[in-house]
Every structure is written in C-alpha cells, then in structure tokens.
Motif scaffolding. Structure first.
Motif, PDB file in Angstrom:
ATOM      1  N   VAL A  91       0.851  -1.201   0.000  1.00  0.00           N
ATOM      2  CA  VAL A  91       0.000   0.000   0.000  1.00  0.00           C
ATOM      3  C   VAL A  91       0.889   1.255   0.000  1.00  0.00           C
ATOM      4  CG1 VAL A  91      -1.682   1.347   1.338  1.00  0.00           C
ATOM      5  CG2 VAL A  91      -1.930  -1.145   1.147  1.00  0.00           C
ATOM      6  N   VAL A  92       1.852   1.263   0.902  1.00  0.00           N
ATOM      7  CA  VAL A  92       2.798   2.380   1.023  1.00  0.00           C
ATOM      8  C   VAL A  92       3.603   2.567  -0.272  1.00  0.00           C
ATOM      9  CG1 VAL A  92       4.975   2.947   2.177  1.00  0.00           C
ATOM     10  CG2 VAL A  92       2.992   2.272   3.535  1.00  0.00           C
ATOM     11  N   ALA A  93       3.936   1.420  -0.900  1.00  0.00           N
ATOM     12  CA  ALA A  93       4.789   1.443  -2.094  1.00  0.00           C
ATOM     13  C   ALA A  93       4.065   1.990  -3.324  1.00  0.00           C
ATOM     14  CB  ALA A  93       5.306   0.040  -2.391  1.00  0.00           C
ATOM     15  N   ALA A  94       2.748   2.096  -3.233  1.00  0.00           N
ATOM     16  CA  ALA A  94       1.997   2.641  -4.373  1.00  0.00           C
ATOM     17  C   ALA A  94       2.028   4.169  -4.390  1.00  0.00           C
ATOM     18  CB  ALA A  94       0.551   2.130  -4.330  1.00  0.00           C
ATOM     19  N   LEU A  95       2.623   4.773  -3.351  1.00  0.00           N
ATOM     20  CA  LEU A  95       2.627   6.239  -3.239  1.00  0.00           C
ATOM     21  C   LEU A  95       3.904   6.827  -3.849  1.00  0.00           C
ATOM     22  CD1 LEU A  95       1.433   6.284   0.480  1.00  0.00           C
ATOM     23  CD2 LEU A  95       0.009   6.649  -1.564  1.00  0.00           C
ATOM     24  N   GLY A  96       3.741   7.635  -4.869  1.00  0.00           N
ATOM     25  CA  GLY A  96       4.884   8.237  -5.565  1.00  0.00           C
ATOM     26  C   GLY A  96       5.868   8.950  -4.650  1.00  0.00           C
ATOM     27  N   PRO A  97       5.393   9.820  -3.745  1.00  0.00           N
ATOM     28  CA  PRO A  97       6.324  10.548  -2.885  1.00  0.00           C
ATOM     29  C   PRO A  97       7.154   9.632  -1.987  1.00  0.00           C
ATOM     30  CG  PRO A  97       4.170  11.596  -2.877  1.00  0.00           C
ATOM     31  CD  PRO A  97       4.010  10.299  -3.598  1.00  0.00           C
ATOM     32  N   VAL A  98       6.578   8.515  -1.560  1.00  0.00           N
ATOM     33  CA  VAL A  98       7.331   7.545  -0.750  1.00  0.00           C
ATOM     34  C   VAL A  98       8.429   6.915  -1.603  1.00  0.00           C
ATOM     35  CG1 VAL A  98       7.202   5.318   0.452  1.00  0.00           C
ATOM     36  CG2 VAL A  98       5.437   7.050   0.849  1.00  0.00           C
ATOM     37  N   ARG A  99       8.105   6.531  -2.828  1.00  0.00           N
ATOM     38  CA  ARG A  99       9.097   5.924  -3.721  1.00  0.00           C
ATOM     39  C   ARG A  99      10.221   6.907  -3.996  1.00  0.00           C
ATOM     40  NH1 ARG A  99       7.025   1.159  -5.198  1.00  0.00           N
ATOM     41  NH2 ARG A  99       8.959   0.743  -6.308  1.00  0.00           N
ATOM     42  N   GLN A 100       9.842   8.163  -4.217  1.00  0.00           N
ATOM     43  CA  GLN A 100      10.831   9.203  -4.473  1.00  0.00           C
ATOM     44  C   GLN A 100      11.784   9.350  -3.282  1.00  0.00           C
ATOM     45  OE1 GLN A 100      10.932  10.493  -7.483  1.00  0.00           O
ATOM     46  NE2 GLN A 100      12.817  11.575  -6.909  1.00  0.00           N
ATOM     47  N   ALA A 101      11.202   9.321  -2.085  1.00  0.00           N
ATOM     48  CA  ALA A 101      11.999   9.500  -0.858  1.00  0.00           C
ATOM     49  C   ALA A 101      13.010   8.368  -0.681  1.00  0.00           C
ATOM     50  CB  ALA A 101      11.076   9.585   0.357  1.00  0.00           C
ATOM     51  N   LEU A 102      12.711   7.182  -1.229  1.00  0.00           N
ATOM     52  CA  LEU A 102      13.612   6.034  -1.045  1.00  0.00           C
ATOM     53  C   LEU A 102      14.596   5.845  -2.198  1.00  0.00           C
ATOM     54  CD1 LEU A 102      11.112   3.393   0.422  1.00  0.00           C
ATOM     55  CD2 LEU A 102      12.885   4.657   1.658  1.00  0.00           C
ATOM     56  N   LEU A 103      14.452   6.666  -3.228  1.00  0.00           N
ATOM     57  CA  LEU A 103      15.235   6.458  -4.450  1.00  0.00           C
ATOM     58  C   LEU A 103      16.746   6.572  -4.220  1.00  0.00           C
ATOM     59  CD1 LEU A 103      14.728   5.766  -7.365  1.00  0.00           C
ATOM     60  CD2 LEU A 103      14.556   8.208  -7.891  1.00  0.00           C
ATOM     61  N   GLN A 104      17.183   7.699  -3.656  1.00  0.00           N
ATOM     62  CA  GLN A 104      18.618   7.910  -3.488  1.00  0.00           C
ATOM     63  C   GLN A 104      19.229   6.898  -2.508  1.00  0.00           C
ATOM     64  OE1 GLN A 104      20.348   9.854  -5.545  1.00  0.00           O
ATOM     65  NE2 GLN A 104      22.115   8.830  -4.633  1.00  0.00           N
ATOM     66  N   ASP A 124      -1.762  -7.696  -8.012  1.00  0.00           N
ATOM     67  CA  ASP A 124      -2.655  -6.746  -8.665  1.00  0.00           C
ATOM     68  C   ASP A 124      -2.239  -5.315  -8.321  1.00  0.00           C
ATOM     69  OD1 ASP A 124      -5.067  -6.040 -10.134  1.00  0.00           O
ATOM     70  OD2 ASP A 124      -5.784  -5.361  -8.177  1.00  0.00           O
ATOM     71  N   ARG A 125      -1.972  -5.077  -7.024  1.00  0.00           N
ATOM     72  CA  ARG A 125      -1.555  -3.734  -6.609  1.00  0.00           C
ATOM     73  C   ARG A 125      -0.200  -3.361  -7.208  1.00  0.00           C
ATOM     74  NH1 ARG A 125      -3.795  -3.941  -1.343  1.00  0.00           N
ATOM     75  NH2 ARG A 125      -1.971  -5.111  -0.633  1.00  0.00           N
ATOM     76  N   ASP A 126       0.744  -4.304  -7.172  1.00  0.00           N
ATOM     77  CA  ASP A 126       2.108  -4.006  -7.639  1.00  0.00           C
ATOM     78  C   ASP A 126       2.167  -3.799  -9.156  1.00  0.00           C
ATOM     79  OD1 ASP A 126       2.923  -4.203  -5.025  1.00  0.00           O
ATOM     80  OD2 ASP A 126       3.927  -6.141  -5.234  1.00  0.00           O
ATOM     81  N   MET A 127       1.328  -4.536  -9.900  1.00  0.00           N
ATOM     82  CA  MET A 127       1.409  -4.464 -11.370  1.00  0.00           C
ATOM     83  C   MET A 127       0.564  -3.354 -11.952  1.00  0.00           C
ATOM     84  SD  MET A 127       1.288  -8.489 -12.283  1.00  0.00           S
ATOM     85  CE  MET A 127       2.634  -9.587 -11.881  1.00  0.00           C
ATOM     86  N   ASN A 128      -0.449  -2.940 -11.214  1.00  0.00           N
ATOM     87  CA  ASN A 128      -1.386  -1.966 -11.791  1.00  0.00           C
ATOM     88  C   ASN A 128      -1.314  -0.573 -11.188  1.00  0.00           C
ATOM     89  OD1 ASN A 128      -2.536  -3.811 -13.678  1.00  0.00           O
ATOM     90  ND2 ASN A 128      -3.484  -4.820 -11.929  1.00  0.00           N
ATOM     91  N   ARG A 129      -0.334  -0.329 -10.319  1.00  0.00           N
ATOM     92  CA  ARG A 129      -0.193   1.016  -9.782  1.00  0.00           C
ATOM     93  C   ARG A 129       0.384   1.924 -10.870  1.00  0.00           C
ATOM     94  NH1 ARG A 129       4.507  -1.113  -5.859  1.00  0.00           N
ATOM     95  NH2 ARG A 129       6.212  -1.043  -7.352  1.00  0.00           N
TER      96      ARG A 129
END
Ligand code: C5P
Length: 224
Positions: free
Chosen positions: A102-115, A183-188
């Motif tokens: 659920v958390v991983a579907a949020l763009g800002p969270v993914r961005q925060a973990l990128l670097q 379903d969540r991981d492939m369709n986000r």
C-alpha cells in the motif's frame, strides 16, 4: 567508475530473495533488499501511529528511516535494526507485506527512497532485489533479470516456508493475498512491476533454486 549492478525483479514468491542472497555470496557483491525498505516504512508508520493514507507523513518517514542492515551470519542473511530495535523477523509477516505494498503505491514515498537505494551501489558490485530495480532505480544495470512463477506455485512456496518455520498458515489465504499484492504491484501508476525492456525473463515455476542460480550466473558471466 560506476559499480556494476545486477537487478532482479519479479512478484512476491518468485524466489528473488533467495536467488539474490546466493548471487551476492557467489560474486562477493553487496545486496539491496529494496522490499525491506517499503516494509520498514510500513512498520515505522505503525510505530508512530501514522495512517497509511497520510502521504505527507509517510514521505517524511521514508526519507528519514533510521535503519541499519548488519551482515552477521555466514549465509548472508542480514540483521535489520529499525530505530534501535531488531525487526528482522517482524518485517516479514504477511500483514507487513500487505501494508508495504500500500505504502509502495505512493509516488512521494518511492521518491523518498530512491537515493537511499542508489547509494547501495558500491564496488565490487551490487545485486538489487525488488520490483522496479531494472526499470526505475538502476536503468543502467549491466544485467537485468525478471523472475516469475505461477501464483499457485508462489503461494505454495510461501506456505511451505511458513510451515517449515513451525508457523500456521492457510494456502488459500496466502493465494488470495499473493493475487491482491500482484494486482496492486502491477497496476499502480508509479513504477509498476514489469520486466525492463532488456530483461532476461525466467519462469521459475518448474525450476529449482539451483537451476535458477546456474542460469543467472551464466548470464552474469556473459555480460561481465
Ligand atoms: O519484496 P517484498 O515482498 O519484501 O516487497 C514488499 C512490497 O514492497 C511489495 O509487495 C511491493 O509492493 C513493494 N516493493 C516495491 N518496489 C520494490 C520492492 C518492493 O514496490 N522495489
């Protein structure tokens, strides 16, 4: 000189975790378990009473995760410490996995973990385990692997894993959980799970871990 990276993406239960650990050991490279970062963000949110739809707080949480990965055992299994507390086992539960997706579907969270993820790339090389390692985080990787297996096979692997640890489990519930996570991981919309265009795709449904490892090491030799 950029450290070489081998990315291994795929759905849960495809054997990624095991293969990545064995690969890292075989090559003497370090390992990024990116799923653990999403799991840790979910656990930290629960600890701090942050709701899973509070995107702003989750983003801050992800950016400031106080976590250490300690390699202590000979088999390469990492000990994980979150805010001073060992959470190696806690983060592996089905509930945390569901929260993580659920958390991983949020763009800002993914961005925060990128670097933080990119910082794992160090000499002599990195094995990166996740969903978007080849597509987003390490697009320049020297080798990209995509591991797949039928949902039924993945559920039964997970089931056997839990049973062998002496835990109780329902195969039916695990299959339902795996399908909804897929379903969540492939369709986000952000960084959905899919093979990178130049990935080597392996269907591991009928393969043993040893067979998968052999194919991947062979690919690595040809690229390296
Ligand atoms: O791989 P693992 O099961 O630990 O990942 C937990 C969840 O974190 C996945 O279901 C997925 O939603 C998310 N994840 C992700 N991108 C990654 C790794 C994991 O979105 N690179």
């Amino acid at each position: 000189l950029l450290p070489p990276v081998i990315t291994v993406d795929g759905p849960s239960g495809s054997g990624k975790g095991t293969i990545c650990r064995l690969l890292a050991n075989a090559l003497g490279w370090s390992l990024l378990d990116s799923g653990a970062l999403y799991r840790l963000t979910a656990v930290a949110a629960r600890h701090h009473g942050v709701s899973l739809d509070d995107v702003e707080s989750l983003q801050v949480m992800a950016a400031h995760l106080d976590v250490q990965f300690l390699s202590e055992s000979a088999d390469g299994e990492l000990k994980i410490i979150l805010e001073g507390e060992e959470v190696t086992q806690t983060i592996r539960t089905e509930n945390v996995g569901a929260d993580a997706s659920v958390v991983a579907a949020l763009g800002p969270v993914r961005q925060a973990l990128l670097q933080r993820q990119r910082d794992f790339a160090q000499l002599p090389g990195l094995i990166a385990d996740g969903r978007d390692m080849g597509t987003v985080v390490f697009p320049e990787a020297c080798l990209k692997i995509y591991l797949d297996a039928s949902a039924e096979e993945r559920a039964s692997r997970r089931y056997n894993q839990l049973i062998s640890k002496g835990l109780s489990a329902s195969l039916e519930d695990i299959l339902i959980d795996i399908k909804s996570r897929d379903d969540r991981d492939m369709n986000r919309t952000v960084a959905p799970l899919k093979p990178a265009p130049n990935a080597v795709i392996l269907d591991t449904t009928k393969m043993t871990i040893e067979e998968v490892l052999e194919v991947v090491l062979d690919e690595a030799k040809h690229k390296g």
